[in-house]
Design a protein around this motif. Sequence first.
Motif, PDB file in Angstrom:
ATOM      1  N   GLU A   9       7.466  -2.104  11.867  1.00 20.85           N
ATOM      2  CA  GLU A   9       6.229  -2.434  11.168  1.00 20.85           C
ATOM      3  C   GLU A   9       5.653  -3.764  11.643  1.00 20.85           C
ATOM      4  O   GLU A   9       4.435  -3.911  11.787  1.00 20.85           O
ATOM      5  CB  GLU A   9       6.471  -2.469   9.656  1.00 20.85           C
ATOM      6  CG  GLU A   9       6.624  -1.093   9.031  1.00 20.85           C
ATOM      7  CD  GLU A   9       5.347  -0.281   9.151  1.00 20.85           C
ATOM      8  OE1 GLU A   9       4.296  -0.733   8.649  1.00 20.85           O
ATOM      9  OE2 GLU A   9       5.386   0.815   9.745  1.00 20.85           O
TER      10      GLU A   9
ATOM     11  N   SER B  55       0.842  -1.192   0.000  1.00 21.61           N
ATOM     12  CA  SER B  55       0.000   0.000   0.000  1.00 21.61           C
ATOM     13  C   SER B  55       0.877   1.241   0.000  1.00 21.61           C
ATOM     14  O   SER B  55       2.013   1.236   0.454  1.00 21.61           O
ATOM     15  CB  SER B  55      -0.900  -0.005   1.236  1.00 21.61           C
ATOM     16  OG  SER B  55      -0.120   0.165   2.398  1.00 21.61           O
ATOM     17  N   HIS B  56       0.276   2.329  -0.493  1.00 20.14           N
ATOM     18  CA  HIS B  56       0.980   3.608  -0.478  1.00 20.14           C
ATOM     19  C   HIS B  56       1.263   4.036   0.952  1.00 20.14           C
ATOM     20  O   HIS B  56       2.251   4.721   1.228  1.00 20.14           O
ATOM     21  CB  HIS B  56       0.130   4.653  -1.214  1.00 20.14           C
ATOM     22  CG  HIS B  56       0.777   5.996  -1.309  1.00 20.14           C
ATOM     23  ND1 HIS B  56       1.988   6.181  -1.934  1.00 20.14           N
ATOM     24  CD2 HIS B  56       0.397   7.211  -0.830  1.00 20.14           C
ATOM     25  CE1 HIS B  56       2.313   7.461  -1.873  1.00 20.14           C
ATOM     26  NE2 HIS B  56       1.378   8.109  -1.202  1.00 20.14           N
ATOM     27  N   THR B  57       0.429   3.613   1.887  1.00 20.47           N
ATOM     28  CA  THR B  57       0.597   3.985   3.286  1.00 20.47           C
ATOM     29  C   THR B  57       1.930   3.498   3.823  1.00 20.47           C
ATOM     30  O   THR B  57       2.596   4.206   4.593  1.00 20.47           O
ATOM     31  CB  THR B  57      -0.543   3.404   4.141  1.00 20.47           C
ATOM     32  OG1 THR B  57      -1.782   3.816   3.589  1.00 20.47           O
ATOM     33  CG2 THR B  57      -0.457   3.887   5.564  1.00 20.47           C
ATOM     34  N   LEU B  58       2.359   2.316   3.456  1.00 23.91           N
ATOM     35  CA  LEU B  58       3.634   1.791   3.916  1.00 23.91           C
ATOM     36  C   LEU B  58       4.780   2.665   3.421  1.00 23.91           C
ATOM     37  O   LEU B  58       5.718   2.970   4.163  1.00 23.91           O
ATOM     38  CB  LEU B  58       3.819   0.349   3.443  1.00 23.91           C
ATOM     39  CG  LEU B  58       5.106  -0.353   3.896  1.00 23.91           C
ATOM     40  CD1 LEU B  58       5.167  -0.454   5.413  1.00 23.91           C
ATOM     41  CD2 LEU B  58       5.217  -1.730   3.262  1.00 23.91           C
ATOM     42  N   HIS B  59       4.718   3.097   2.170  1.00 20.06           N
ATOM     43  CA  HIS B  59       5.740   3.985   1.634  1.00 20.06           C
ATOM     44  C   HIS B  59       5.747   5.312   2.389  1.00 20.06           C
ATOM     45  O   HIS B  59       6.812   5.884   2.656  1.00 20.06           O
ATOM     46  CB  HIS B  59       5.500   4.222   0.143  1.00 20.06           C
ATOM     47  CG  HIS B  59       5.867   3.064  -0.728  1.00 20.06           C
ATOM     48  ND1 HIS B  59       7.107   2.912  -1.289  1.00 20.06           N
ATOM     49  CD2 HIS B  59       5.141   1.977  -1.105  1.00 20.06           C
ATOM     50  CE1 HIS B  59       7.140   1.793  -1.997  1.00 20.06           C
ATOM     51  NE2 HIS B  59       5.963   1.213  -1.900  1.00 20.06           N
ATOM     52  N   GLU B  60       4.568   5.813   2.724  1.00 20.41           N
ATOM     53  CA  GLU B  60       4.488   7.069   3.471  1.00 20.41           C
ATOM     54  C   GLU B  60       5.113   6.918   4.856  1.00 20.41           C
ATOM     55  O   GLU B  60       5.815   7.822   5.330  1.00 20.41           O
ATOM     56  CB  GLU B  60       3.031   7.506   3.601  1.00 20.41           C
ATOM     57  CG  GLU B  60       2.419   8.016   2.302  1.00 20.41           C
ATOM     58  CD  GLU B  60       0.975   8.436   2.480  1.00 20.41           C
ATOM     59  OE1 GLU B  60       0.530   9.307   1.705  1.00 20.41           O
ATOM     60  OE2 GLU B  60       0.297   7.908   3.386  1.00 20.41           O
ATOM     61  N   ARG B  61       4.856   5.804   5.492  1.00 22.43           N
ATOM     62  CA  ARG B  61       5.442   5.584   6.813  1.00 22.43           C
ATOM     63  C   ARG B  61       6.958   5.473   6.718  1.00 22.43           C
ATOM     64  O   ARG B  61       7.685   5.946   7.594  1.00 22.43           O
ATOM     65  CB  ARG B  61       4.848   4.331   7.465  1.00 22.43           C
ATOM     66  CG  ARG B  61       3.417   4.498   7.923  1.00 22.43           C
ATOM     67  CD  ARG B  61       3.019   3.430   8.926  1.00 22.43           C
ATOM     68  NE  ARG B  61       3.042   2.087   8.360  1.00 22.43           N
ATOM     69  CZ  ARG B  61       2.024   1.518   7.721  1.00 22.43           C
ATOM     70  NH1 ARG B  61       0.904   2.198   7.520  1.00 22.43           N
ATOM     71  NH2 ARG B  61       2.114   0.280   7.259  1.00 22.43           N
TER      72      ARG B  61
ATOM     73  N   SER C  83       8.310   8.951   6.384  1.00 18.25           N
ATOM     74  CA  SER C  83       8.277   9.642   7.681  1.00 18.25           C
ATOM     75  C   SER C  83       9.406   9.158   8.583  1.00 18.25           C
ATOM     76  O   SER C  83      10.031   9.937   9.314  1.00 18.25           O
ATOM     77  CB  SER C  83       6.928   9.415   8.366  1.00 18.25           C
ATOM     78  OG  SER C  83       5.872   9.962   7.607  1.00 18.25           O
TER      79      SER C  83
END
Length: 425
Positions: free
Chosen positions: A390, A3-9, A12
């Motif tokens: 994670e 997911s894009h969320t994993l890349h965002e995390r 960060s």
Amino acid sequence: MLSHTLHERFESYLEALAPRLGHADRVPSFKDYCYGLMLSLPRKSVEPIAASVDPARVQARHQALHHLVAKSSWSDQALLMGVAQWVLPYLPADTPRYWIIDDTAIRKKGRHSVGVSRQYCGEIGKQDNCQAAVSLSVATEQASLPVAWQLYLPTSWTDHPERCRQAGVPADVTFATKPDIALQQVGQTLEAGIEPGIILADAAYGKKTSWREQLAEWGLTYCVGVQEDLSVWAPGSDPLPSRWSGIGRPPKHVRKPDEDQPVSVKALALETDDFQTITWREGTNKPLASRFAALRVRVARGRQYREPEWLLMEWPQGADEPSHYWLSNQPASTPLNTLVRTAKARWRIERDYQELKQEVGLDHYEGRNWRGFHHHASLCIAAYGFLVAERLRCREQKKISLFPAPALPEDYWPRGHATGTATRQ
């Protein structure tokens, strides 16, 4: 598909670590290198990472990444402490915490890579041409994270200053045994304010009485391997205090009684008849269990009076003799099953080393100098730290996958590859 969320995390996470690099100019290469370590690449040295993160400008990106790793003077310790500050809060607070000390070997060809020599290589269980590094990992039963990492330099290096100079070894680095390096790492980790855990180490470290005494002097609890010839006073045969005339300070040394004498821990184990079967954790296919016994003993080396400690002994069912021994300064009230679980918690360090090598390419660095060796390892630990965090954050997921590697341009060829008319495979 990630997911894009994993890349965002991940972005960060890298932003939080970036100030540890000390200069804003290093941040783009830092992010590229860490991202490359997270890709599903067969080889994670500088050039494959450069080709994957910037395929249109491989040479320029290669130079930038090489400068970050091999030449730039940022602090490895500062970066590792930043990783620890991010990851360790995810560790469960209601389970025992350990500090695991060990070393791992990285096999190498030739003789020019810093620290390389013919020495014991655990990967193959015998002598080989390799580098060796000492690490300290903070661990619980659920996860672990290296917070210190240093190359061991054998005397074949430290006795030859010019060889060290050519490999970029700092002038203040002199010969230190692996236990000495480990003590330095423990001291640095305490100074950094990381919550102490029970020190775990194998007999290569635990066999040194002075090493254990230093840990105790720092107020640390340990459960460390010892060798079968360690001499101890058996229960009921404590040494006698030296005679005191009543003048001056009472003596701290001991004298041996006329009849009782110290015995080796192996001899003591052979005389012990109350071994119990203890299961310490679930294995891949079945619960892990063996036979154990524990006694309160005093170490007999030297004439210094020593406090009683736990001697934990393992004698597997069907074996001709005991297989392992540990000394621990855990409280006298500690149950046998707790002693066993503590001693066996050291298995996590093997998982650290395996995943650091297989997942993020710890052993893929192709440079030869001191700085590059440590910088590459620190960046690998940074990438690995994100995976650990994670997994702890998403506890229902046992594995967090790496990022898929992008396709390389058709006209890209690795350096040194013959670029003839043959079809690229």
